[in-house]
Design an enzyme around this catalytic site. Structure first.
Site, PDB file in Angstrom:
ATOM      1  N   TYR A   1      24.768 -16.616   6.133  1.00 24.29           N
ATOM      2  CA  TYR A   1      23.971 -17.507   6.322  1.00 24.29           C
ATOM      3  C   TYR A   1      23.049 -17.630   4.993  1.00 24.29           C
ATOM      4  O   TYR A   1      22.908 -18.900   4.519  1.00 24.29           O
ATOM      5  CB  TYR A   1      22.454 -17.884   7.595  1.00 24.29           C
ATOM      6  N   LYS A   2      22.129 -16.904   4.876  1.00 22.19           N
ATOM      7  CA  LYS A   2      21.764 -16.898   3.325  1.00 22.19           C
ATOM      8  C   LYS A   2      21.885 -16.889   2.176  1.00 22.19           C
ATOM      9  O   LYS A   2      21.577 -16.335   0.655  1.00 22.19           O
ATOM     10  CB  LYS A   2      20.444 -15.125   3.698  1.00 22.19           C
TER      11      LYS A   2
ATOM     12  N   ARG B   1       3.924 -18.724   8.606  1.00 25.36           N
ATOM     13  CA  ARG B   1       4.436 -17.568   8.441  1.00 25.36           C
ATOM     14  C   ARG B   1       5.714 -17.494   6.400  1.00 25.36           C
ATOM     15  O   ARG B   1       5.404 -18.207   5.851  1.00 25.36           O
ATOM     16  CB  ARG B   1       5.815 -17.451   8.782  1.00 25.36           C
TER      17      ARG B   1
ATOM     18  N   HIS C   1      17.039 -27.406  12.720  1.00 23.01           N
ATOM     19  CA  HIS C   1      17.535 -25.976  12.484  1.00 23.01           C
ATOM     20  C   HIS C   1      18.770 -26.003  12.562  1.00 23.01           C
ATOM     21  O   HIS C   1      19.293 -24.749  12.422  1.00 23.01           O
ATOM     22  CB  HIS C   1      16.156 -25.408  13.371  1.00 23.01           C
TER      23      HIS C   1
ATOM     24  N   GLU D   1       9.385 -17.435   0.868  1.00 23.25           N
ATOM     25  CA  GLU D   1       8.700 -18.860   1.083  1.00 23.25           C
ATOM     26  C   GLU D   1       7.593 -18.670   2.484  1.00 23.25           C
ATOM     27  O   GLU D   1       7.001 -18.068   3.108  1.00 23.25           O
ATOM     28  CB  GLU D   1       9.767 -19.304   2.684  1.00 23.25           C
TER      29      GLU D   1
ATOM     30  N   TYR E   1      15.154 -12.437  12.597  1.00 25.53           N
ATOM     31  CA  TYR E   1      13.713 -12.998  13.290  1.00 25.53           C
ATOM     32  C   TYR E   1      12.863 -12.734  13.867  1.00 25.53           C
ATOM     33  O   TYR E   1      13.139 -12.403  15.008  1.00 25.53           O
ATOM     34  CB  TYR E   1      14.899 -14.574  13.698  1.00 25.53           C
TER      35      TYR E   1
ATOM     36  N   ASN F   1       9.425 -17.025   5.267  1.00 27.20           N
ATOM     37  CA  ASN F   1      10.879 -16.462   5.177  1.00 27.20           C
ATOM     38  C   ASN F   1      11.190 -15.863   3.881  1.00 27.20           C
ATOM     39  O   ASN F   1      10.597 -16.285   2.807  1.00 27.20           O
ATOM     40  CB  ASN F   1      11.264 -18.104   5.643  1.00 27.20           C
TER      41      ASN F   1
END
Lengths: 202, 328, 356
Positions: free
Chosen positions: C316-317, C223, C193, C265, C37, C225
């Site tokens: 998480y992904k 940005r 979040h 994204e 991150y 993601n």
């Protein structure tokens, strides 16, 4: 009664404190079951609270265990009702006539506090100005993310959605707007593979 | 591509403008109207926004924030009102004494640090003196959207209460005016106790008035999230001091009548900023080394950060002592 | 530049496909051979010609098909588009921003005529020609946010700014990476979040919030993601997870190249002038593994990133179970040669794949 210590969790999960008297202003106190004790402690800590207080109390399964205690506080107004649904229009009526400065204190189960906060927020009091104290059941109000139905008093993980019947796991992600935690299908990637339910926090 | 980058340059974007009108309103306050040099309309903005005006005062560039007080929908021109401050560091005197119709200047795009809470069931404005200006834009915005509002505005005297007459004429009973020289004061406790749930209170004016109103609101058990204030801190003069700028390898002198931020800019070092009034946090700077005492005056850093000796907001804060080294 | 809009689907037979041009301009998100991150913000003031960064709102070959898919998602579940009552003004701000941007950036497709508050909007690819009164909801078939977002690729979160905080108070979310607008609407920046692992502890969200609160009119930011999706499925919503989750188990060593998609994204952030709200468009780009590895640099790098990603992030992904199979496939395209820094494909300078 000793208070339940919720384990530390993610940032959307509400945290609860201890009710404290603030100014010599109007108070709206909403509680269910063991939440009556928090009201009693609050009124004891601040002698001015009871005479300015409108108490809305739902004993639920505790029956008349705490009702005498609340009556003895001699509050300005005391309502003891059979259910939240029965009390709802009264709560809305009280808020519609209230002025800025009203102190709102909620105590008892997470479900009760969450539902009352929906009304209080709609009336224009920021949630950050409302006081909370948890007592009694630690069962959760859960929204099924799939069918949107809400299942009250969920005490195990996973559980079965009372509306669509999916097996849902219990997340700590919480919506103030819905007054509910999020339940998500546990066997989507492996249908039928559902672990045995365990008591929450066990 | 896609590497960590900082917000570009300093402040918001700049627009070239031409002074369209200079209108003295009374002994202290003058209104300035601007149009864009390229003939285009200005960007629209939200009530409560400010612009930073760039003044070329000899070889010195002054940057002062002023509330935009025109109707946000009327974007052919921007208007600000400047109160002359004879004791100040000279920005307002420059505007009063040197700026004339036809001059070219530069304005930043609008920045709003004092915005309406659009959820409010009622907006209550409390203004003191020149603190009236942000409310003019807010009122214009609410009038267009049928928002519910009332204004309580106190000025030194009838003559010095800029816009009081115009506001009363346009909005009648929503406007309440108080003149100090007639010993009229706002009944703040009465005002606070009678408001419907969902009201929001906004205060702008001298520091003393803001802390008085905020204090009374807290005592009346108003939620802090329902109370909003804006105080433009003008940087205060003080003793000159020396600063070492580590990244740019420069040692600079901060004069008595300039801010640390201005001194950094004067040395040709680009430093981020937005409000230049200690509120937005953009100019936050890391202190690498110091021997002396900080004079923190911002509203941004937490008390613990002030005490830590590791951060400074150079737009309003100063330093007294032997050594100050900044990561800039 | 002319765009041929694809006839394709994001469901059922999954006929979605990327042209050569779409592969070359794909926003590959890894600028080095590892990933963690970062706030990784940069200004959104254009970018290289024909890149997805060039225009304020990129329109590509998938535009018409994506809008058809979105209409279907909204018909099935109208709760994917919601706006709290105080956010209507921000909705008009967004409508204005998109109409002005698209009509200036793609005049061959979009046209905006303005006479004071009387506006006419022409969207040629979708066959729309509407006249309406700006700031008057009764003159549009939907609320202003819904109206324009039905015509714009990507999800949209419209964030109110109050008390030094951002609040998710309106949005149109039909192509989300597994979060529910209906559940999260009304939450603040830290709350929505909350389920993201590791980043809170790293202070990522505090820094990101400070940055976002200070985004000003005229200086948007962006940005990237990313996550992974099996099949080119846009609607990976939690609402329908019980229907699409099973697809994750349909990967085989034989089909993974065409069935496993990297989902990127492109997140942009614009200050909205009238409301002082912040709009956060989240534009989703999908690319099949077999198309990624057609760019040698990307094939090498993706293998290294996926191999070295912390378990928490892969969980998480949502691809922890499929990671071994993904690595088996990707390792065939990693010959161990160094990669050049940056995200661009470098087709002319990067060596082609050596025998592994």
């Amino acid at each position: 009664m000793s208070k339940f210590q919720f384990p530390e969790s993610i940032k959307s999960r509400p945290v609860y404190g201890t009710l404290e008297p603030r100014g010599d202003v109007a108070y709206l106190l909403v509680a269910d079951a063991e939440g009556a004790e928090a009201i009693y402690d609050l009124a004891t800590a601040g002698a001015h609270v009871a005479r300015n207080a409108h108490i809305i109390y739902l004993p639920n399964e505790t029956g008349d265990k705490y009702t005498g205690m609340l009556q003895a506080l001699n509050p300005a107004q005391l309502y003891i009702g059979p259910s939240y649904e029965a009390a709802l229009s009264r709560i809305q009526r009280v808020l519609s006539n209230a002025r800025m400065g009203l102190q709102v204190c909620l105590s008892g189960t997470e479900g009760l506090m969450g539902k009352a906060l929906i009304e209080v927020s709609a009336a224009g009091i920021p949630h950050s100005a409302v006081q909370f104290e948890h007592s009694g059941s630690v069962a959760r109000r859960m929204q099924c993310v799939h069918c949107k139905g809400i299942t009250e008093n969920v005490s195990t993980d996973p559980f079965v959605c009372s509306h669509c019947g999916l097996n849902l796991f219990v997340r700590d992600h919480y919506s103030r707007r819905l007054a509910a935690f999020q339940g998500v299908c546990i066997d989507a990637e492996d249908p039928g593979n559902v672990p045995d339910p365990v008591e929450l926090y066990s | 591509m896609n590497t960590t980058t900082k917000p570009s340059g300093s402040g918001a974007q700049k627009m070239d403008v031409i002074v369209e009108a200079v209108t003295p309103l009374n002994d202290l306050v003058t209104r300035f109207d601007f149009k864009r040099a390229n003939g285009e309309d200005f960007p629209t903005f939200s009530g409560g926004a400010h612009t930073v005006i760039e003044m070329q005062d000899g070889d010195r560039v002054r940057l002062n924030p002023y509330s935009l007080m025109s109707d946000p929908v009327q974007t052919a021109s921007y208007s600000i009102s400047v109160r002359r401050d004879d004791e100040g560091r000279g920005g307002s005197l420059f505007m009063h004494n040197h700026v004339k119709v036809g001059d070219r200047m530069r304005l930043s795009t609008p920045v709003n640090l004092f915005c309406l809470d659009l959820r409010a069931k009622k907006h209550i404005f409390v203004a003191g003196g020149i603190g009236i200006t942000p409310f003019l834009g807010m009122i214009a915005q609410l009038e267009r959207t049928q928002g519910r509002w009332e204004l309580h505005y106190s000025g030194r005297s009838r003559a010095l209460a800029s816009y009081a007459e115009q506001l009363t004429r346009q909005h009648g009973s929503k406007v309440h005016i108080y003149f100090d020289d007639q010993s009229q004061t706002i009944d703040i406790d009465g005002l606070l106790s009678g408001q419907p749930l969902g009201s929001h209170l906004y205060v702008c004016g001298p520091a003393g008035m803001i802390s008085w109103v905020l204090g009374r609101a807290a005592d009346s058990a108003w939620p802090s999230d329902s109370v909003h204030s804006e105080e433009f801190l003008a940087p205060q003069s003080g003793e000159p001091f020396q600063v070492r700028l580590c990244q740019s390898d420069k040692t600079i002198e901060v004069g008595a009548h300039e801010s640390l931020l201005e001194a950094i800019e004067r040395a040709g070092v680009a430093a981020p900023y937005l409000c230049r009034g200690g509120a937005c946090g953009q100019c936050e700077t890391t202190v690498l080394e110091y021997d002396g005492e900080f004079q923190h005056r911002d509203h941004w850093l937490e008390d613990a950060e002030h005490a830590s000796g590791k951060k400074i907001m150079p737009c309003v804060s100063r330093f007294v002592g032997k050594t100050l080294v900044l990561d800039r | 530049m002319s765009i041929q809009f694809n006839k394709e689907t994001f469901r059922d037979d999954y006929s979605f496909h990327n042209s050569e041009r779409a592969i070359k301009r794909f926003p590959f998100p890894f600028h080095e051979d590892s990933y963690m991150y970062a706030v990784n913000m940069e200004q959104h003031q254009g970018g290289p010609k024909d890149s997805v960064y060039e225009m304020r709102f990129d329109v590509d070959e998938h535009y018409v098909a994506e809008m058809q898919d979105r209409a279907q998602v909204l018909a099935d579940d109208p709760l994917r588009c919601q706006s709290l009552p105080h956010m209507t003004l921000a909705g008009w701000d967004l409508l204005e921003l998109i109409m002005v941007s698209k009509s200036e950036d793609y005049p061959e497709f979009f046209e905006l005529q303005r006479d004071g508050l009387y506006w006419r909007w022409i969207n040629k690819p979708l066959g729309i020609d509407d006249s309406f009164t700006f700031l008057d909801e009764s003159t549009l078939p939907y609320g202003p946010m819904e109206y324009i977002c039905r015509q714009t690729q990507g999800d949209f979160c419209v964030l109110d700014q109050r008390d030094e905080m951002l609040w998710m108070d309106a949005g149109m979310v039909t192509t989300q990476a597994d979060w529910s607008l209906d559940f999260d609407i009304g939450m603040n920046f830290f709350e929505w979040h909350a389920p993201v692992p590791l980043a809170h502890e790293m202070g990522i969200f505090k820094r990101a919030l400070k940055f976002l609160l200070n985004i000003q009119q005229g200086t948007p930011a962006r940005r990237l993601n990313w996550t992974m999706t099996v099949n080119p499925l846009l609607d990976t919503s939690p609402e329908n997870y019980h229907k699409w989750g099973i697809q994750k188990t349909s990967l085989t060593p034989e089909n993974i190249g065409g069935k496993q998609f990297l989902r990127v994204e492109l997140q942009t952030f614009f200050r909205l002038p009238r409301s002082n709200a912040l709009v956060f468009p989240i534009r989703c780009y999908l690319i099949a593994f077999e198309d990624i590895v057609s760019v040698p640099k990307w094939g090498r790098r993706l293998h290294r990133v996926i191999r070295d990603l912390p378990v928490e992030l892969a969980t998480y992904k949502g691809f922890i179970d499929n990671r071994p199979m993904m690595l088996d496939y990707l390792s065939e395209y990693d010959d161990g040669l160094p990669t050049s820094p940056g995200v661009w494909p470098e087709l002319d300078t990067e060596p082609s794949l050596q025998a592994v």
